[in-house]
Design a protein around this motif. Structure first.
Motif, PDB file in Angstrom:
ATOM      1  N   ALA A  88       0.968  -5.680   4.569  1.00 15.24           N
ATOM      2  CA  ALA A  88       1.585  -7.015   4.571  1.00 15.24           C
ATOM      3  C   ALA A  88       2.718  -7.158   3.552  1.00 15.24           C
ATOM      4  CB  ALA A  88       0.525  -8.092   4.382  1.00 15.24           C
ATOM      5  N   PRO A  89       2.500  -6.832   2.273  1.00 17.88           N
ATOM      6  CA  PRO A  89       3.609  -7.006   1.333  1.00 17.88           C
ATOM      7  C   PRO A  89       4.774  -6.061   1.616  1.00 17.88           C
ATOM      8  CG  PRO A  89       1.728  -5.988   0.233  1.00 17.88           C
ATOM      9  CD  PRO A  89       1.273  -6.397   1.601  1.00 17.88           C
ATOM     10  N   ASN A  90       4.473  -4.859   2.097  1.00 17.97           N
ATOM     11  CA  ASN A  90       5.553  -3.924   2.407  1.00 17.97           C
ATOM     12  C   ASN A  90       6.379  -4.388   3.599  1.00 17.97           C
ATOM     13  OD1 ASN A  90       5.760  -1.520   0.636  1.00 17.97           O
ATOM     14  ND2 ASN A  90       3.554  -1.530   0.993  1.00 17.97           N
ATOM     15  N   LEU A  91       5.731  -4.949   4.588  1.00 20.49           N
ATOM     16  CA  LEU A  91       6.462  -5.424   5.769  1.00 20.49           C
ATOM     17  C   LEU A  91       7.355  -6.616   5.437  1.00 20.49           C
ATOM     18  CD1 LEU A  91       3.696  -4.992   8.465  1.00 20.49           C
ATOM     19  CD2 LEU A  91       5.780  -3.608   8.187  1.00 20.49           C
ATOM     20  N   VAL A  92       6.855  -7.586   4.662  1.00 18.79           N
ATOM     21  CA  VAL A  92       7.723  -8.721   4.327  1.00 18.79           C
ATOM     22  C   VAL A  92       8.855  -8.289   3.404  1.00 18.79           C
ATOM     23  CG1 VAL A  92       5.987 -10.503   4.745  1.00 18.79           C
ATOM     24  CG2 VAL A  92       6.289  -9.619   2.438  1.00 18.79           C
ATOM     25  N   LEU A  93       8.639  -7.243   2.616  1.00 22.00           N
ATOM     26  CA  LEU A  93       9.685  -6.728   1.742  1.00 22.00           C
ATOM     27  C   LEU A  93      10.795  -6.040   2.531  1.00 22.00           C
ATOM     28  CD1 LEU A  93      10.844  -6.108  -1.053  1.00 22.00           C
ATOM     29  CD2 LEU A  93       9.278  -4.171  -1.184  1.00 22.00           C
ATOM     30  N   GLY A  94      10.456  -5.508   3.707  1.00 21.22           N
ATOM     31  CA  GLY A  94      11.460  -4.832   4.520  1.00 21.22           C
ATOM     32  C   GLY A  94      11.220  -3.353   4.692  1.00 21.22           C
ATOM     33  N   ASN A  95      10.119  -2.861   4.161  1.00 23.83           N
ATOM     34  CA  ASN A  95       9.745  -1.461   4.386  1.00 23.83           C
ATOM     35  C   ASN A  95       9.111  -1.318   5.762  1.00 23.83           C
ATOM     36  OD1 ASN A  95      10.447  -0.446   1.754  1.00 23.83           O
ATOM     37  ND2 ASN A  95       8.643  -1.493   0.971  1.00 23.83           N
ATOM     38  N   THR A  96       9.112  -0.115   6.277  1.00 28.75           N
ATOM     39  CA  THR A  96       8.296   0.187   7.450  1.00 28.75           C
ATOM     40  C   THR A  96       7.086   0.970   6.960  1.00 28.75           C
ATOM     41  OG1 THR A  96       9.680   2.131   7.905  1.00 28.75           O
ATOM     42  CG2 THR A  96      10.148   0.131   9.160  1.00 28.75           C
ATOM     43  N   VAL A  97       6.041   0.976   7.775  1.00 26.98           N
ATOM     44  CA  VAL A  97       4.760   1.504   7.347  1.00 26.98           C
ATOM     45  C   VAL A  97       4.241   2.522   8.355  1.00 26.98           C
ATOM     46  CG1 VAL A  97       2.351   0.861   6.965  1.00 26.98           C
ATOM     47  CG2 VAL A  97       4.176  -0.607   6.099  1.00 26.98           C
ATOM     48  N   LEU A  98       3.811   3.665   7.853  1.00 25.79           N
ATOM     49  CA  LEU A  98       3.058   4.636   8.645  1.00 25.79           C
ATOM     50  C   LEU A  98       1.638   4.611   8.114  1.00 25.79           C
ATOM     51  CD1 LEU A  98       5.354   7.780   8.962  1.00 25.79           C
ATOM     52  CD2 LEU A  98       4.632   6.229  10.770  1.00 25.79           C
ATOM     53  N   LEU A  99       0.687   4.654   9.015  1.00 25.59           N
ATOM     54  CA  LEU A  99      -0.711   4.542   8.636  1.00 25.59           C
ATOM     55  C   LEU A  99      -1.479   5.784   9.041  1.00 25.59           C
ATOM     56  CD1 LEU A  99      -3.111   2.749   7.683  1.00 25.59           C
ATOM     57  CD2 LEU A  99      -3.264   1.954  10.050  1.00 25.59           C
ATOM     58  N   LYS A 100      -2.239   6.325   8.103  1.00 24.71           N
ATOM     59  CA  LYS A 100      -3.168   7.415   8.384  1.00 24.71           C
ATOM     60  C   LYS A 100      -4.550   6.841   8.116  1.00 24.71           C
ATOM     61  CE  LYS A 100      -5.805  11.067   8.017  1.00 24.71           C
ATOM     62  NZ  LYS A 100      -7.233  10.745   8.089  1.00 24.71           N
ATOM     63  N   PRO A 101      -5.257   6.417   9.176  1.00 24.03           N
ATOM     64  CA  PRO A 101      -6.584   5.835   8.970  1.00 24.03           C
ATOM     65  C   PRO A 101      -7.601   6.921   8.624  1.00 24.03           C
ATOM     66  CG  PRO A 101      -6.134   6.018  11.305  1.00 24.03           C
ATOM     67  CD  PRO A 101      -4.881   6.462  10.589  1.00 24.03           C
ATOM     68  N   ALA A 102      -8.729   6.491   8.117  1.00 25.92           N
ATOM     69  CA  ALA A 102      -9.821   7.421   7.860  1.00 25.92           C
ATOM     70  C   ALA A 102     -10.267   8.023   9.188  1.00 25.92           C
ATOM     71  CB  ALA A 102     -10.987   6.692   7.182  1.00 25.92           C
ATOM     72  N   SER A 103     -10.720   9.250   9.150  1.00 23.35           N
ATOM     73  CA  SER A 103     -11.080   9.944  10.389  1.00 23.35           C
ATOM     74  C   SER A 103     -12.242   9.285  11.125  1.00 23.35           C
ATOM     75  CB  SER A 103     -11.406  11.410  10.105  1.00 23.35           C
ATOM     76  OG  SER A 103     -12.499  11.493   9.209  1.00 23.35           O
ATOM     77  N   ASN A 104     -13.080   8.543  10.414  1.00 21.10           N
ATOM     78  CA  ASN A 104     -14.209   7.908  11.088  1.00 21.10           C
ATOM     79  C   ASN A 104     -13.946   6.453  11.482  1.00 21.10           C
ATOM     80  OD1 ASN A 104     -14.249   7.278   8.357  1.00 21.10           O
ATOM     81  ND2 ASN A 104     -16.466   6.959   8.329  1.00 21.10           N
ATOM     82  N   THR A 105     -12.730   5.941  11.257  1.00 18.75           N
ATOM     83  CA  THR A 105     -12.401   4.571  11.679  1.00 18.75           C
ATOM     84  C   THR A 105     -11.036   4.496  12.387  1.00 18.75           C
ATOM     85  OG1 THR A 105     -11.477   4.044   9.497  1.00 18.75           O
ATOM     86  CG2 THR A 105     -13.802   3.468   9.877  1.00 18.75           C
ATOM     87  N   PRO A 106     -10.756   5.403  13.308  1.00 16.24           N
ATOM     88  CA  PRO A 106      -9.433   5.394  13.936  1.00 16.24           C
ATOM     89  C   PRO A 106      -9.193   4.196  14.851  1.00 16.24           C
ATOM     90  CG  PRO A 106     -10.845   6.956  15.058  1.00 16.24           C
ATOM     91  CD  PRO A 106     -11.603   6.485  13.842  1.00 16.24           C
ATOM     92  N   GLN A 107     -10.215   3.702  15.510  1.00 23.11           N
ATOM     93  CA  GLN A 107     -10.011   2.590  16.448  1.00 23.11           C
ATOM     94  C   GLN A 107      -9.668   1.301  15.716  1.00 23.11           C
ATOM     95  OE1 GLN A 107     -12.552   2.895  20.270  1.00 23.11           O
ATOM     96  NE2 GLN A 107     -13.873   3.540  18.594  1.00 23.11           N
ATOM     97  N   SER A 108     -10.146   1.165  14.504  1.00 25.60           N
ATOM     98  CA  SER A 108      -9.821  -0.040  13.734  1.00 25.60           C
ATOM     99  C   SER A 108      -8.328  -0.105  13.419  1.00 25.60           C
ATOM    100  CB  SER A 108     -10.629  -0.073  12.439  1.00 25.60           C
ATOM    101  OG  SER A 108     -12.000  -0.222  12.715  1.00 25.60           O
ATOM    102  N   ALA A 109      -7.670   1.037  13.429  1.00 21.49           N
ATOM    103  CA  ALA A 109      -6.233   1.078  13.155  1.00 21.49           C
ATOM    104  C   ALA A 109      -5.386   0.888  14.407  1.00 21.49           C
ATOM    105  CB  ALA A 109      -5.865   2.405  12.508  1.00 21.49           C
ATOM    106  N   LEU A 110      -5.958   1.091  15.578  1.00 20.72           N
ATOM    107  CA  LEU A 110      -5.164   1.001  16.805  1.00 20.72           C
ATOM    108  C   LEU A 110      -4.466  -0.341  16.991  1.00 20.72           C
ATOM    109  CD1 LEU A 110      -7.313   2.955  19.409  1.00 20.72           C
ATOM    110  CD2 LEU A 110      -5.122   3.625  18.422  1.00 20.72           C
ATOM    111  N   PRO A 111      -5.107  -1.475  16.722  1.00 22.61           N
ATOM    112  CA  PRO A 111      -4.390  -2.737  16.901  1.00 22.61           C
ATOM    113  C   PRO A 111      -3.189  -2.890  15.962  1.00 22.61           C
ATOM    114  CG  PRO A 111      -6.742  -3.124  16.859  1.00 22.61           C
ATOM    115  CD  PRO A 111      -6.518  -1.685  16.460  1.00 22.61           C
ATOM    116  N   ALA A 112      -3.108  -2.093  14.908  1.00 23.29           N
ATOM    117  CA  ALA A 112      -1.994  -2.177  13.978  1.00 23.29           C
ATOM    118  C   ALA A 112      -0.733  -1.475  14.509  1.00 23.29           C
ATOM    119  CB  ALA A 112      -2.391  -1.555  12.634  1.00 23.29           C
ATOM    120  N   ARG A 113      -0.863  -0.736  15.572  1.00 23.51           N
ATOM    121  CA  ARG A 113       0.300  -0.019  16.115  1.00 23.51           C
ATOM    122  C   ARG A 113       1.294  -0.999  16.687  1.00 23.51           C
ATOM    123  NH1 ARG A 113      -1.054   4.275  20.181  1.00 23.51           N
ATOM    124  NH2 ARG A 113       1.019   4.962  19.650  1.00 23.51           N
TER     125      ARG A 113
END
Length: 155
Positions: free
Chosen positions: A129-154
């Motif tokens: 959130a703070p990086n996005l409002v600042l103007g950065n873009t974000v790449l996410l590497k989720p934990a290997s046991n919680t990959p589906q929780s990261a899918l909606p963030a794509r």
């Protein structure tokens, strides 16, 4: 539970190039526009709280009410940065005896977040959130046991 193949090096390179390309325009987007999009993400998270909570519970075995609390907190964090971005990112003038200076908040580029498993949504939101409002873009590497929780963030 779904299975996901390991990401290939070429796919990582491609994701980095895409994130850098997106940064080129995102950094020029006004703070108000970036904040509005982060606010929209908060709204969508609140609308989909049950689905997102069930994903977190599925992957972690977390009690569903705890997952709902995590999603609600995450939505509130997104909303906080959406609401406060113009104030948080405003230039801060400094006066000195013999001159002046300004503290400015400028985006840096592509930011990588390697996330832990224990609070997959909260940990992602508090970093993104703070990086996005600042103007950065974000790449996410989720934990290997919680990959589906990261899918909606794509995108």
């Amino acid at each position: 539970m779904r299975e996901f193949p390991p990401i290939r090096e070429e796919a990582v390179d491609h994701a980095i190039r895409e994130a850098h390309q997106a940064f080129q325009s995102w950094r020029g987007t006004s703070v108000d526009e970036r904040a509005a999009l982060v606010g929209r993400a908060a709204q969508l998270m609140r609308e989909r709280i049950e689905h997102l909570a069930r994903l977190a519970t599925l992957e972690m075995g977390k009690i569903i009410r705890h997952s709902r609390v995590e999603i609600d907190l995450s939505a509130r964090i997104l909303q906080y940065y959406a609401d406060k971005a113009p104030v948080l990112l405003a230039d801060e003038p400094l006066d000195f005896k013999d001159g002046s200076a300004v503290i400015a908040s400028d985006p840096l580029g592509v930011i990588l977040g390697v996330q832990p498993w224990n609070f997959p949504v909260y940990q992602t939101v508090r970093f993104a959130a703070p990086n996005l409002v600042l103007g950065n873009t974000v790449l996410l590497k989720p934990a290997s046991n919680t990959p589906q929780s990261a899918l909606p963030a794509r995108r």
